[in-house]
Design a protein around this motif. Structure first.
Motif, mmCIF file in Angstrom:
data_model
loop_
_atom_site.group_PDB
_atom_site.id
_atom_site.type_symbol
_atom_site.label_atom_id
_atom_site.label_comp_id
_atom_site.label_asym_id
_atom_site.label_seq_id
_atom_site.Cartn_x
_atom_site.Cartn_y
_atom_site.Cartn_z
ATOM 1 N N VAL A 125 6.643 -21.060 79.214
ATOM 2 C CA VAL A 125 5.731 -20.068 79.818
ATOM 3 C C VAL A 125 4.315 -20.285 79.289
ATOM 4 C CG1 VAL A 125 5.189 -17.598 79.996
ATOM 5 C CG2 VAL A 125 7.583 -18.357 80.105
ATOM 6 N N ASN A 126 4.194 -20.493 77.986
ATOM 7 C CA ASN A 126 2.860 -20.687 77.403
ATOM 8 C C ASN A 126 2.184 -21.936 77.955
ATOM 9 O OD1 ASN A 126 2.837 -18.378 75.893
ATOM 10 N ND2 ASN A 126 3.884 -19.339 74.151
ATOM 11 N N ARG A 127 2.986 -22.982 78.155
ATOM 12 C CA ARG A 127 2.417 -24.215 78.726
ATOM 13 C C ARG A 127 2.001 -23.983 80.177
ATOM 14 N NH1 ARG A 127 -0.280 -27.529 79.698
ATOM 15 N NH2 ARG A 127 -0.246 -29.768 79.315
ATOM 16 N N MET A 128 2.803 -23.200 80.900
ATOM 17 C CA MET A 128 2.484 -22.899 82.302
ATOM 18 C C MET A 128 1.151 -22.136 82.397
ATOM 19 S SD MET A 128 3.426 -23.363 85.390
ATOM 20 C CE MET A 128 5.145 -23.730 85.652
ATOM 21 N N LYS A 129 0.893 -21.277 81.407
ATOM 22 C CA LYS A 129 -0.374 -20.527 81.410
ATOM 23 C C LYS A 129 -1.566 -21.469 81.322
ATOM 24 C CE LYS A 129 1.342 -16.569 78.849
ATOM 25 N NZ LYS A 129 1.255 -15.874 77.579
ATOM 26 N N GLU A 130 -1.397 -22.567 80.574
ATOM 27 C CA GLU A 130 -2.499 -23.556 80.512
ATOM 28 C C GLU A 130 -2.574 -24.345 81.820
ATOM 29 O OE1 GLU A 130 -1.632 -24.349 75.772
ATOM 30 O OE2 GLU A 130 -1.593 -26.030 77.160
ATOM 31 N N TYR A 131 -1.405 -24.719 82.302
ATOM 32 C CA TYR A 131 -1.345 -25.591 83.476
ATOM 33 C C TYR A 131 -1.961 -24.947 84.721
ATOM 34 C CZ TYR A 131 0.808 -28.212 87.312
ATOM 35 O OH TYR A 131 1.013 -28.919 88.459
ATOM 36 N N ILE A 132 -1.729 -23.638 84.913
ATOM 37 C CA ILE A 132 -2.230 -23.023 86.156
ATOM 38 C C ILE A 132 -3.759 -22.980 86.215
ATOM 39 C CG2 ILE A 132 -0.152 -21.702 86.759
ATOM 40 C CD1 ILE A 132 -1.538 -19.223 85.592
ATOM 41 N N ARG A 133 -4.423 -23.303 85.104
ATOM 42 C CA ARG A 133 -5.892 -23.392 85.149
ATOM 43 C C ARG A 133 -6.361 -24.535 86.061
ATOM 44 N NH1 ARG A 133 -7.768 -19.853 81.475
ATOM 45 N NH2 ARG A 133 -6.210 -19.205 79.955
ATOM 46 N N PHE A 134 -5.465 -25.457 86.380
ATOM 47 C CA PHE A 134 -5.809 -26.569 87.277
ATOM 48 C C PHE A 134 -5.771 -26.156 88.755
ATOM 49 C CE2 PHE A 134 -4.972 -28.805 83.459
ATOM 50 C CZ PHE A 134 -5.547 -30.062 83.553
ATOM 51 N N ALA A 135 -5.249 -24.965 89.046
ATOM 52 C CA ALA A 135 -4.910 -24.629 90.436
ATOM 53 C C ALA A 135 -6.071 -24.022 91.222
ATOM 54 C CB ALA A 135 -3.742 -23.644 90.448
#
Ligand code: PXL
Length: 279
Positions: A125-135
């Motif tokens: 979940v924590n990694r997903m929070k960083e990843y969605i910044r690309f969207a």
């Protein structure tokens, strides 16, 4: 014709992820290229003893070949991913292939009905929070929205709570945040989108079918991405997609043996017509 890339798993049986996205995106009249994140014998939502092969180590060589061939993409849509490590690799692939107008569409597929899917944990979940910044666009369901925002999940949220969630989620950077599966209208289920640029909330509700179906999130994301890629306005894209899902669910409901997915196939003619009419 637009060429898009979708990155998610192949659940060989289960009517989700790539086996749903690929046909739907073809019906949306795009060349749908795929990068499988993992191969599973089935999805993880109810089958026991499924196999799982992580394809992380294939991803960079595959994408390097594409780069060498001069292949480009007009949009990139990611869904269920195989591992935390894989997210970093997908970020590199996005950076390598993102051009000025490439739409990055992220479905943070990791949870439903108040719970994380079986292979995920808080670190994911924590990694997903960083990843969605690309969207440019994110499409969480209410469970995923709560995990991303660190909020308590409940089966129903009020309209005000949904508005607050989409606005809070937009702080991760996406220009469109679309919250799916919301139920504050009586006997209805729908979606709420917030567009940062205009500060506008758009909703679309349909009849609530009294059963939960696995894989509706993937059907939603694929069709919504397909509509947006065809430059169909946001409100119409939501309408086309929710009506497509409703038709699919009505086709699925009488088949009581079909517990693991949605018979979206019989609704594809409707989607094709709607795309042709509106694009
Ligand atoms: O529908 C989302 C999804 C995709 N892929 C796999 C899943 C799930 C949901 O459970 O298990 C493998």
């Amino acid at each position: 014709m637009k060429r898009i890339l979708t990155i998610q798993d192949i659940s060989c049986v289960g009517q989700c992820s790539l086996t749903v996205a690929q046909p739907i995106l073809s019906c949306c009249q795009m060349e749908a290229c795929v990068l499988p994140s993992a191969i599973l014998s089935t999805h993880t939502g109810g089958f026991k003893g499924f196999t799982f092969r992580d394809l992380t180590s294939d991803m960079l060589p595959i994408s390097a070949h594409w780069k060498k061939e001069g292949i480009t993409f007009d949009g990139i849509y990611t869904g269920y991913l195989g591992s935390i490590e894989q997210i970093g690799i997908i970020e590199q692939i996005i950076l390598k292939f993102k051009q000025k107008d490439t739409m990055i569409f992220i479905d943070p597929a990791m949870a439903d009905d108040g719970k994380l899917y079986s292979l995920f944990d808080d670190a994911f979940v924590n990694r997903m929070k960083e990843y969605i910044r690309f969207a440019d666009v994110i499409v969480p369901n209410s469970t995923e929205a709560c995990f991303l925002l660190g909020r308590e999940w409940k089966p129903n949220f009020t309209k005000e709570e949904c508005i607050d969630m989409v606005k809070e989620l937009s702080k991760f950077g996406a220009s469109i945040v679309c919250l799916t599966g919301i139920t504050y209208e009586e006997n209805k289920i729908g979606v709420m989108a917030y567009e940062q640029k205009t500060n506008k909330i758009t909703t679309y509700f349909g009849e609530k079918i009294p059963k939960m179906f696995h894989g509706t999130g993937d059907v939603f994301a694929s069709s919504f991405f397909g509509c947006l890629m065809n430059q169909i306005p946001l409100a119409k894209s939501l309408e086309i997609t929710v009506e497509f899902i409703l038709t699919a669910l009505r086709k699925t409901l009488p088949d009581e043996s079909h517990w693991y997915g949605v018979h979206f196939e019989e609704a594809l003619p409707q989607l094709i017509l709607d795309i042709q009419k509106n694009k």
